[in-house]
Design an enzyme around this catalytic site. Structure first.
Site, PDB file in Angstrom:
ATOM      1  N   GLU A 104       0.797  -1.289  -0.087  1.00 22.82           N
ATOM      2  CA  GLU A 104       0.242  -0.239   0.079  1.00 22.82           C
ATOM      3  C   GLU A 104       1.042   1.343  -0.033  1.00 22.82           C
ATOM      4  OE1 GLU A 104      -4.126  -1.192   2.093  1.00 22.82           O
ATOM      5  OE2 GLU A 104      -2.494  -1.308   3.220  1.00 22.82           O
ATOM      6  N   CYS A 117       3.558   8.155   1.586  1.00 18.99           N
ATOM      7  CA  CYS A 117       4.238   7.216   2.418  1.00 18.99           C
ATOM      8  C   CYS A 117       4.144   6.011   1.624  1.00 18.99           C
ATOM      9  CB  CYS A 117       3.032   6.859   3.615  1.00 18.99           C
ATOM     10  SG  CYS A 117       3.410   5.646   4.724  1.00 18.99           S
ATOM     11  N   CYS A 124       6.865  -7.953   6.230  1.00 21.99           N
ATOM     12  CA  CYS A 124       8.057  -7.387   7.344  1.00 21.99           C
ATOM     13  C   CYS A 124       8.437  -8.463   8.067  1.00 21.99           C
ATOM     14  CB  CYS A 124       7.953  -6.008   7.732  1.00 21.99           C
ATOM     15  SG  CYS A 124       9.277  -5.289   8.686  1.00 21.99           S
ATOM     16  N   CYS A 128       7.477  -6.288  14.777  1.00 19.79           N
ATOM     17  CA  CYS A 128       7.064  -5.613  16.106  1.00 19.79           C
ATOM     18  C   CYS A 128       5.671  -5.977  16.474  1.00 19.79           C
ATOM     19  CB  CYS A 128       7.239  -4.216  15.699  1.00 19.79           C
ATOM     20  SG  CYS A 128       8.908  -3.542  15.203  1.00 19.79           S
ATOM     21  N   CYS A 131       2.320  -3.989  15.478  1.00 17.35           N
ATOM     22  CA  CYS A 131       2.294  -3.972  13.820  1.00 17.35           C
ATOM     23  C   CYS A 131       1.791  -4.983  12.852  1.00 17.35           C
ATOM     24  CB  CYS A 131       3.751  -3.339  13.012  1.00 17.35           C
ATOM     25  SG  CYS A 131       3.823  -3.146  11.488  1.00 17.35           S
ATOM     26  N   SER A 213      12.409   5.817   7.576  1.00 16.53           N
ATOM     27  CA  SER A 213      11.938   5.353   8.973  1.00 16.53           C
ATOM     28  C   SER A 213      12.512   3.885   9.064  1.00 16.53           C
ATOM     29  CB  SER A 213      10.645   5.244   9.148  1.00 16.53           C
ATOM     30  OG  SER A 213      10.162   4.794  10.278  1.00 16.53           O
ATOM     31  N   SER A 235      12.158   4.262  15.022  1.00 14.91           N
ATOM     32  CA  SER A 235      11.148   3.855  15.643  1.00 14.91           C
ATOM     33  C   SER A 235      11.631   3.327  16.952  1.00 14.91           C
ATOM     34  CB  SER A 235      10.576   2.514  14.966  1.00 14.91           C
ATOM     35  OG  SER A 235       9.720   3.049  13.696  1.00 14.91           O
ATOM     36  N   CYS A 355      -1.345   4.555  10.125  1.00 14.06           N
ATOM     37  CA  CYS A 355      -0.029   3.804  10.523  1.00 14.06           C
ATOM     38  C   CYS A 355      -0.493   2.490  11.064  1.00 14.06           C
ATOM     39  CB  CYS A 355       0.634   4.554  11.483  1.00 14.06           C
ATOM     40  SG  CYS A 355       1.588   6.049  11.137  1.00 14.06           S
TER      41      CYS A 355
HETATM   42  N1  SAH Z   1       9.791  -0.395   9.339  1.00  8.59           N
HETATM   43  C1  SAH Z   1       9.844   1.007   9.373  1.00  8.59           C
HETATM   44  C2  SAH Z   1       8.956   1.981   8.631  1.00  8.59           C
HETATM   45  C3  SAH Z   1       7.538   1.571   8.575  1.00  8.59           C
HETATM   46  S1  SAH Z   1       6.384   1.653   9.959  1.00  8.59           S
HETATM   47  C4  SAH Z   1       9.921   1.248  11.047  1.00  8.59           C
HETATM   48  O1  SAH Z   1       9.420   0.701  11.812  1.00  8.59           O
HETATM   49  O2  SAH Z   1      10.062   2.566  11.048  1.00  8.59           O
HETATM   50  C5  SAH Z   1       6.123   3.420  10.193  1.00  8.59           C
HETATM   51  C6  SAH Z   1       5.830   3.665  11.632  1.00  8.59           C
HETATM   52  O3  SAH Z   1       4.534   3.245  12.133  1.00  8.59           O
HETATM   53  C7  SAH Z   1       6.894   3.097  12.720  1.00  8.59           C
HETATM   54  O4  SAH Z   1       7.268   3.927  13.502  1.00  8.59           O
HETATM   55  C8  SAH Z   1       5.999   1.935  13.171  1.00  8.59           C
HETATM   56  O5  SAH Z   1       6.443   1.292  14.298  1.00  8.59           O
HETATM   57  C9  SAH Z   1       4.754   2.519  13.235  1.00  8.59           C
HETATM   58  N2  SAH Z   1       3.485   1.806  13.524  1.00  8.59           N
HETATM   59  C10 SAH Z   1       3.604   0.293  13.031  1.00  8.59           C
HETATM   60  N3  SAH Z   1       2.271  -0.215  13.663  1.00  8.59           N
HETATM   61  C11 SAH Z   1       1.692   0.744  14.214  1.00  8.59           C
HETATM   62  C12 SAH Z   1       0.295   0.546  14.797  1.00  8.59           C
HETATM   63  N4  SAH Z   1      -0.512  -0.349  14.820  1.00  8.59           N
HETATM   64  N5  SAH Z   1       0.045   1.933  15.347  1.00  8.59           N
HETATM   65  C13 SAH Z   1       0.796   3.063  15.194  1.00  8.59           C
HETATM   66  N6  SAH Z   1       1.834   3.031  14.739  1.00  8.59           N
HETATM   67  C14 SAH Z   1       2.476   1.976  14.101  1.00  8.59           C
HETATM   68 FE1  SF4 Z   2       8.349  -3.994  10.445  1.00 10.99          FE
HETATM   69 FE2  SF4 Z   2       8.236  -1.246  10.939  1.00 10.99          FE
HETATM   70 FE3  SF4 Z   2       6.165  -2.848  11.021  1.00 10.99          FE
HETATM   71 FE4  SF4 Z   2       8.409  -3.184  12.780  1.00 10.99          FE
HETATM   72  S1  SF4 Z   2       6.985  -1.331  12.649  1.00 10.99           S
HETATM   73  S2  SF4 Z   2       7.181  -4.775  11.893  1.00 10.99           S
HETATM   74  S3  SF4 Z   2       9.883  -2.687  11.231  1.00 10.99           S
HETATM   75  S4  SF4 Z   2       6.950  -2.268   9.168  1.00 10.99           S
END
Ligand code: SAH
Ligand code: SF4
Length: 392
Positions: A104, A117, A124, A128, A131, A213, A235, A355
């Site tokens: 997306e 974005c 991935c 995390c 996420c 990021s 992050s 996000c």
């Molecule tokens: N992988 C990279 C970039 C993509 S995620 C990273 O982790 O930095 C972009 C941002 O969205 C990151 O800070 C991530 O931690 C945050 N994010 C992921 N899942 C989320 C959620 N469910 N609610 C809010 N932020 C989230």
């Molecule tokens: Fe991957 Fe970023 Fe999601 Fe963590 S927050 S699982 S690094 S996309």
């Protein structure tokens, strides 16, 4: 498919997709076709600034060169599966990556800028806890063309490029690599894409308007500082190793002290003199005033600002978003010591474009269970810092 179609298909495979090339790579490709460097720059402007996809329309290129292009090159972007617009103007595209994968891209218009974005991987490997992309597991890296195509297609669909008085004036003024995937675990495809974003013969964005990021892939932070020091967002999500190990499993490989050292090394090369720490606010997990006080210690070690992201919940996470009061109290602790702190506005909620929601429709398409089986084990990541599959 009949024989003629098959032949056509094979010929297509042999063609070079010019969206894969940075401008200097395009200069090399044009050189290999007997063309001078300035031709490559003209070609790049047609592709990236005027959004033209038909070589026959590139009228200031010599006819012979146009014929070579028709014969040997293509401009191929992934097919669009869907295109939704939110009430607040946010627009979200779902692109087909083949084999049931989809990614997306989200455009967020604001008064004086338009931010795109962009995704870097299908799925991935970092996994995390909060996420939904991580929950899908890792499928594959995107190619440079697949990263750049997101920008190319968005600029073309957000207004007619031929109607703009100045081709540099495009709808997308900022790019954030904050879509699906961990950009620094797809480094080789990422860097030419970033170079195109910055190049005056392509998108001409200033380094400050392009943000990578990362969840903290330390060795590639160092390489990025040398190769293409755009703005860096890290992050963080936790102020100590114990909690970060739990929320961002990559922390076990690159703990906070190493990550913060890498941030400081980055800043020596970066055009921007601070790191943006992203911090997803999770109810009762990382959102107490004590956590904020621990962040104050971090802010003394790295020149930074904080961007607090209200958690976007999804059922499998078992987590809840912080209350407004908890977020306000958290901001107070940081701001009381002069640490610049912003709270990210949630945009495009009605089209699941916020996000961490960038998987809603994708999940069904990509058969979550299958993906989960392919999740790169943390052990693999710990050993090599790289996902085990790389299909670029
Ligand atoms: N992988 C990279 C970039 C993509 S995620 C990273 O982790 O930095 C972009 C941002 O969205 C990151 O800070 C991530 O931690 C945050 N994010 C992921 N899942 C989320 C959620 N469910 N609610 C809010 N932020 C989230
Ligand atoms: Fe991957 Fe970023 Fe999601 Fe963590 S927050 S699982 S690094 S996309």
């Amino acid at each position: 498919m009949n024989a003629i179609e098959q032949d056509k298909d094979l010929a297509q495979v042999a063609k070079s997709n010019l969206l894969n090339y940075s401008v200097s790579q395009l200069v090399d490709w044009c050189g290999s076709q007997g063309q001078k460097a300035f031709r490559a720059k003209q070609l790049s402007k047609w592709i990236h600034q005027h959004g033209v996809s038909d070589f026959a329309q590139m009228t200031d290129l010599a006819k012979d060169f146009r014929n070579t292009l028709l014969e040997k090159a293509v401009l191929e972007a992934p097919a669009t599966i869907s295109d939704h617009q939110s009430k607040d103007g946010t627009r979200k595209w779902l692109f087909d990556m083949g084999n049931g994968d989809a990614i997306e891209t989200v455009f967020i218009p604001e008064e004086r800028r338009g931010t795109l974005c962009v995704s870097s991987q299908a799925g991935c490997a970092v996994n995390c806890r909060f996420c939904s992309t991580g929950k899908q597991g890792f499928s594959r890296n995107l190619s440079t063309a697949e990263i750049v195509a997101q920008l190319w297609v968005a600029n073309n669909l957000l207004g007619d490029p031929s109607q703009r008085q100045n081709p540099q004036e495009r709808a997308v003024t900022n790019v954030v690599m904050m879509g699906m995937g961990e950009p620094l675990l797809n480094y080789d495809a990422l860097v030419p894409a970033l170079q195109l974003m910055l190049d005056d013969s392509a998108y001409g964005l200033s380094r400050r308007r392009v943000t990578v990021s990362t969840s903290g892939v330390v060795p590639f932070m160092d390489r990025l500082s040398q190769d293409c020091p755009v703005a860096l967002a890290v992050s963080l999500h936790a102020p100590n190793d114990e909690l970060r190990d739990h929320l961002v499993p990559l922390n076990k490989k690159y703990p906070l002290s190493e990550l913060l050292d890498a941030c400081n090394r980055y800043l020596r090369h970066a055009p921007r003199d601070f790191i943006t720490f992203e911090y997803c606010m999770l109810d009762g997990v990382n959102d107490t005033p004590e956590h904020a006080r621990q962040l104050l210690e971090i802010s003394k070690r790295v020149h930074c600002k904080f961007n607090l992201i209200p958690f976007n919940p999804f059922p499998e996470s078992g987590l809840k978003k912080s209350s407004k009061n908890a977020i306000a109290a958290f901001v107070d602790v940081l701001a009381s010591q002069g640490v610049v702190t912003t709270v990210r506005k949630t945009r495009g909620e009605d089209i699941d474009a916020a996000c961490g929601q960038l998987a809603g429709e994708v999940k069904d398409r990509t058969k979550v269970q299958q993906r989960m089986e392919q999740v790169i084990s943390l052990e693999q990541l710990k050993k090599t810092g790289q996902p085990s599959r790389n299909n670029t």
